[in-house]
Design an enzyme around this catalytic site. Sequence first.
Site, PDB file in Angstrom:
ATOM      1  N   GLY A   1       0.875  -1.000  -0.070  1.00 36.04           N
ATOM      2  CA  GLY A   1       0.025  -0.112  -0.008  1.00 36.04           C
ATOM      3  C   GLY A   1       0.799   1.270  -0.075  1.00 36.04           C
ATOM      4  O   GLY A   1       0.575   2.095  -0.649  1.00 36.04           O
ATOM      5  N   ALA A   2       1.974   1.310   0.667  1.00 37.76           N
ATOM      6  CA  ALA A   2       2.819   2.572   1.027  1.00 37.76           C
ATOM      7  C   ALA A   2       3.898   2.073   1.692  1.00 37.76           C
ATOM      8  O   ALA A   2       4.186   0.883   2.282  1.00 37.76           O
ATOM      9  CB  ALA A   2       2.402   3.445   1.822  1.00 37.76           C
TER      10      ALA A   2
ATOM     11  N   ASN B   1       9.921   4.718   3.618  1.00 36.09           N
ATOM     12  CA  ASN B   1      11.186   5.060   3.476  1.00 36.09           C
ATOM     13  C   ASN B   1      11.424   6.486   4.181  1.00 36.09           C
ATOM     14  O   ASN B   1      10.681   7.411   3.968  1.00 36.09           O
ATOM     15  CB  ASN B   1      11.649   5.241   2.165  1.00 36.09           C
ATOM     16  CG  ASN B   1      11.111   4.130   1.184  1.00 36.09           C
ATOM     17  OD1 ASN B   1      11.472   2.782   1.661  1.00 36.09           O
ATOM     18  ND2 ASN B   1      10.245   4.395   0.356  1.00 36.09           N
TER      19      ASN B   1
ATOM     20  N   HIS C   1      -0.201   5.957   8.976  1.00 31.80           N
ATOM     21  CA  HIS C   1       0.459   4.842   9.469  1.00 31.80           C
ATOM     22  C   HIS C   1       2.136   5.125   8.978  1.00 31.80           C
ATOM     23  O   HIS C   1       2.822   4.965   9.725  1.00 31.80           O
ATOM     24  CB  HIS C   1       0.043   3.799   8.621  1.00 31.80           C
ATOM     25  CG  HIS C   1       0.906   2.469   8.699  1.00 31.80           C
ATOM     26  ND1 HIS C   1       0.044   1.459   9.509  1.00 31.80           N
ATOM     27  CD2 HIS C   1       1.875   2.031   8.163  1.00 31.80           C
ATOM     28  CE1 HIS C   1       0.988   0.522   9.509  1.00 31.80           C
ATOM     29  NE2 HIS C   1       2.115   0.785   8.848  1.00 31.80           N
ATOM     30  N   GLU C   2       2.190   5.660   7.786  1.00 27.67           N
ATOM     31  CA  GLU C   2       3.542   5.797   7.404  1.00 27.67           C
ATOM     32  C   GLU C   2       4.507   6.690   8.153  1.00 27.67           C
ATOM     33  O   GLU C   2       5.759   6.565   8.309  1.00 27.67           O
ATOM     34  CB  GLU C   2       3.772   6.047   5.801  1.00 27.67           C
ATOM     35  CG  GLU C   2       3.009   5.434   4.929  1.00 27.67           C
ATOM     36  CD  GLU C   2       3.290   3.708   5.138  1.00 27.67           C
ATOM     37  OE1 GLU C   2       4.590   3.447   5.390  1.00 27.67           O
ATOM     38  OE2 GLU C   2       2.422   2.830   4.836  1.00 27.67           O
TER      39      GLU C   2
ATOM     40  N   HIS D   1       5.636   5.380  11.257  1.00 27.36           N
ATOM     41  CA  HIS D   1       6.803   4.745  11.128  1.00 27.36           C
ATOM     42  C   HIS D   1       8.142   5.470  11.254  1.00 27.36           C
ATOM     43  O   HIS D   1       9.006   4.818  11.438  1.00 27.36           O
ATOM     44  CB  HIS D   1       6.724   3.907   9.826  1.00 27.36           C
ATOM     45  CG  HIS D   1       6.148   2.849   9.739  1.00 27.36           C
ATOM     46  ND1 HIS D   1       6.545   1.679  10.614  1.00 27.36           N
ATOM     47  CD2 HIS D   1       4.974   2.037   8.946  1.00 27.36           C
ATOM     48  CE1 HIS D   1       5.457   0.599  10.572  1.00 27.36           C
ATOM     49  NE2 HIS D   1       4.841   0.773   9.350  1.00 27.36           N
TER      50      HIS D   1
ATOM     51  N   GLU E   1       4.715  -2.641  12.842  1.00 29.36           N
ATOM     52  CA  GLU E   1       3.542  -2.654  12.089  1.00 29.36           C
ATOM     53  C   GLU E   1       2.231  -2.356  12.901  1.00 29.36           C
ATOM     54  O   GLU E   1       1.445  -1.657  12.779  1.00 29.36           O
ATOM     55  CB  GLU E   1       3.452  -3.974  11.181  1.00 29.36           C
ATOM     56  CG  GLU E   1       4.447  -3.799  10.168  1.00 29.36           C
ATOM     57  CD  GLU E   1       4.300  -2.624   9.277  1.00 29.36           C
ATOM     58  OE1 GLU E   1       3.473  -1.940   9.362  1.00 29.36           O
ATOM     59  OE2 GLU E   1       5.453  -2.558   8.557  1.00 29.36           O
TER      60      GLU E   1
END
Length: 962
Positions: free
Chosen positions: A314-315, A318, A350-351, A354, A373
Amino acid sequence: MLQVLKYFVFFVLIINNSVSAYPKDSGDESQEIGKPAVYDNYRLPTSVTPENYKVEIFTHLNDSEGFTFRGIVEITLNVNEFCDNITLHAKNLTIDTKKIVLTEISENEALKIRNVELMPKHDFLIIYPQKILSKFRKYIVKIPFEGSLDTDLVGYYRSSYYDKEFKKRVWLSVTQFEATHAREAFPCFDEPEMKATFDISLAHHKMYSALSNMPLKETKAVDSIQDFVMDTFETSVKMSTYLVAYCVSDFEYKEVSMKDDVTFRIYARREAMNQVDYAADVGPKVLKFYEDYFQIKFPLPKIDMIAVPDFSAGAMENWGLITYRETALLYQANASTLSAKHRVAEVIAHELAHQWFGNLVTMRWWTDLWLNEGFATYVASLGVAHLHPEWKSFDEESVDNTLDIFKVDALKSSHPVSVTIGHPNQISQIFDAISYSKGSVVIRMCHKFLGEKGFRFGVSNYLKKHQYANTLQDDLWDSLTESSHEEQSLSRSLSVKDIMDSWTLQVGYPVIEVVRDYDTNSATLTQSRYVSDRYTPRSELNSCWWIPLTYTDSYRKNFTSAAAQDWMTCNKDKEGIEKKIDNLPDENNWVIFNIQLAGLYKVKYDEQNYKLLVETLNSEDYNIINVINRAQLIDDAMDLAWVGRQDYGIALDMINYLKRESEYIPWKAALDNLRIVNRLLLRSPLYGVFKAYMRHILKPIYAKLGGISTVPDSSELHIVKHQAMICGWSCKLDVGDCIKRSVEYFNTWMVETEPDHINPIPLNLRPCIYCTAVRNGNEKQWKFLWQRYVNSNVGAEKSMIISALSCAKEQWILSRYLEWSLNSTLVRKQDASIVFGGVARDEVGFHLARNFFFERIDDIYSTLFPDTSRLTRYIKPLAEQMSTQKELTDLKDLVAKKAKEFEKSTQGVKQALEVVELNNQWKLNNYFSLARNLNRMIDPESDMITEESLSDELTTTESILV
Ligand SMILES: *[C@@H]1O[C@H](CO)[C@@H](O)[C@H](O)[C@H]1NC(C)=O
Ligand SMILES: *[C@@H]1O[C@H](CO)[C@@H](O)[C@H](O)[C@H]1NC(C)=O
Ligand SMILES: *[C@@H]1O[C@H](CO)[C@@H](O)[C@H](O)[C@H]1NC(C)=O
Ligand SMILES: CC(=O)N[C@H]1CO[C@H](CO)[C@@H](O)[C@@H]1O
Ligand SMILES: [Zn+2]
């Protein structure tokens, strides 16, 4: 094609002997030099570790030159112990070994290299110097490499889009390294703990521009190649290889700056630039939210977020250059539904989570992937709630995740969130619901029992203490124990580790059986593992968990606090399996456990307590029970009936109250469970009765929500989702005017002169209406919709249409559609499994899809390659509908015959086979109990319905992991 990697010795590299990727004759004497090393595991030795990488890459994106990249990596090495080799990763790269140079930093002269060897099975590149490497020196190794830019969606790969204005295909190149694909882009120490800094330079044709994790430092002309420029980026922070990213494209961007100077840029192809505003708006807001939440500033000066047309996950988070599928980043007001917008917010949140959890602090090894996750998934729901309080999405996401896990983790073939990883094939398989959803559910549980401060301070301290380093889950538990003892939200006699180990190291979750003693106003609680397989021997269910207990009763009705009131303990001697609770009310008052579903456990009550609960639910006062607990009661009762531990009567009596219910969450719990029943009854004589029952419960809510003619305010996500869900069921089962109105809407659209610009169908109901029109139409409707798919410029719209097209009833259309799913000119690779899942879940399509899967497995495999863990997405929808011994045997035979192909989906295969077995059990055992109860529930006045074919699931927007 994986066999290529397995069977061929790709390259045995010999000094003074430039070789390419292809196998040499085994008679070649040069192979004899240097004995092949034997490793029994896949981990790198830790004798040599990287400190800095200088990577210089030339990217050729021009059809005529072929799609290739070549470059040099220069790695500064620390030697931690005297050793005779440098072992790092390289895969599917051509390496000119005579040009490998090793130098000791203080000396200028190159060291002699005795031998260079490749171990393809391990993806190892091993360099043997003439002399032993010294612990007290630093070295630099320089390795030139070449590779091809394939369309395989991993490593350094190419993607493309069609530019409508200039009528041409335009190429771009981009990376996807997680989990183990950095080694396919340049030789590196490709393990998360081998952190280093990176200096990246990208040379490319001047018509493109390049991006990487860090901001651009300088651009220079390249003398050796005409029209080429070299972009050099700032030195990165210390990070893992899986987070390195770069990209060469002609994309445009929109820039927004945050007050404290992080610059955000959203990149997309030129024709999609009208869809980046939402991301540009929410990105900085969520980043700020996390900076406050974690109490740590984002360390890089910029974040680029880019929408890649072909993208497998999904993504990908980085560091500083986040890559997305178009559907996960782009949003267009009049073409994307509110659910699609919610998805964009969720994925961005979400990203960005991270960037701290994962990037700043990274798991030591993939075993703790769940921590990355699960945490990102959980904090993302806090982030979205902060962005859009009006959506009330937090509860819904929590309940959704918990109910999902109740199903998946009840399989005996499930796995603990924390798993030992041996073979690399296992790594990609743990990017699954257990890591994401169960991970997030157990973290939510932890948040609830530690309280706001205990949790936040603990997390923030953990991140500060381990920044730029790697951790085990125990490091987080330590910080949380410390902060919650300080905040006094956890008794000093308890540690977070003791509690959480029972949730993360063990597979499954518990069911608590509550037996009340109405003479002493007390109750005895017993815990055991909950599994779907009713024949599991009792001895296998003896695991125990540390369970935070919360409860209330019909006097107190206090559903506000989900902090633990008591614990069911779980010591090594298992003495905590039973627990007594006192001070409960009398026999005229119910009790309810697991307030707001804060714990991951099911509850089974005694008959009297059920009777009281059912009475309250079916009264005017049903909403004194918290909405999440209303959903919980339904889900628990339906599940307990499913496994035969309780009669369907209780569950159906509960569902009966839904005629008063207008909230989405309880409806979702009920319909998700009924969907499974629907699937298994579809081809049985009982289906007529079941359908009548479903229509009976759907009619009132269809009317209450205004059918499909009233359209709710677009900010009310839960209402929008509710209406869309009810539309799906109602149109399938021909409730109210659902089909008629849908067909009318669609016909109005079909006569528009510019259907790509003017669409009279209510936006949020389009998935349902398109599907209904296609199901009740013929080739004409299908062709019309396919054309809209081809013409659409919006990812979310395309993916909605691609699902709806699988609702067709004519076999030849579906067969052709399945064929098209393997042709990447027509359907992008990343979407192939969406087409298949949609067809497979349809009643007409199921048989076609099954045959297609059995006959075309080789083609499917090569389409998915190398991300073949996706075969799970093919098996799952098929298995869900299989229930006979023959079907089970056929599936097993296929898996045995195609062992190679299923190599990366062994976990999914195990689960699928178990699902078929459970379906078989269910049919043998539940059929008559359900029939009896359904007849009792149906209103005698209800009209009987015609036996039309019904499909099982409306759309198949599969959850795509991010
Ligand atoms: C490379 O060196 C390490 C550390 O001394 C050692 O454990 C490993 O076995 C060596 N590898 C080979 C292939 O000789
Ligand atoms: C509900 O319970 C919480 C904690 O158990 C308490 O703080 C709160 O005052 C209670 N509310 C009511 C209305 O009793
Ligand atoms: C894929 O579809 C395109 C467009 O219809 C067609 O030209 C091409 O031949 C197809 N390729 C295959 C392998 O079927
Ligand atoms: C350089 C190299 O070995 N490239 C190969 C990588 O793998 C793809 C597909 O497996 C091949 O087509 C390339 O030739
Ligand atoms: Zn993630």
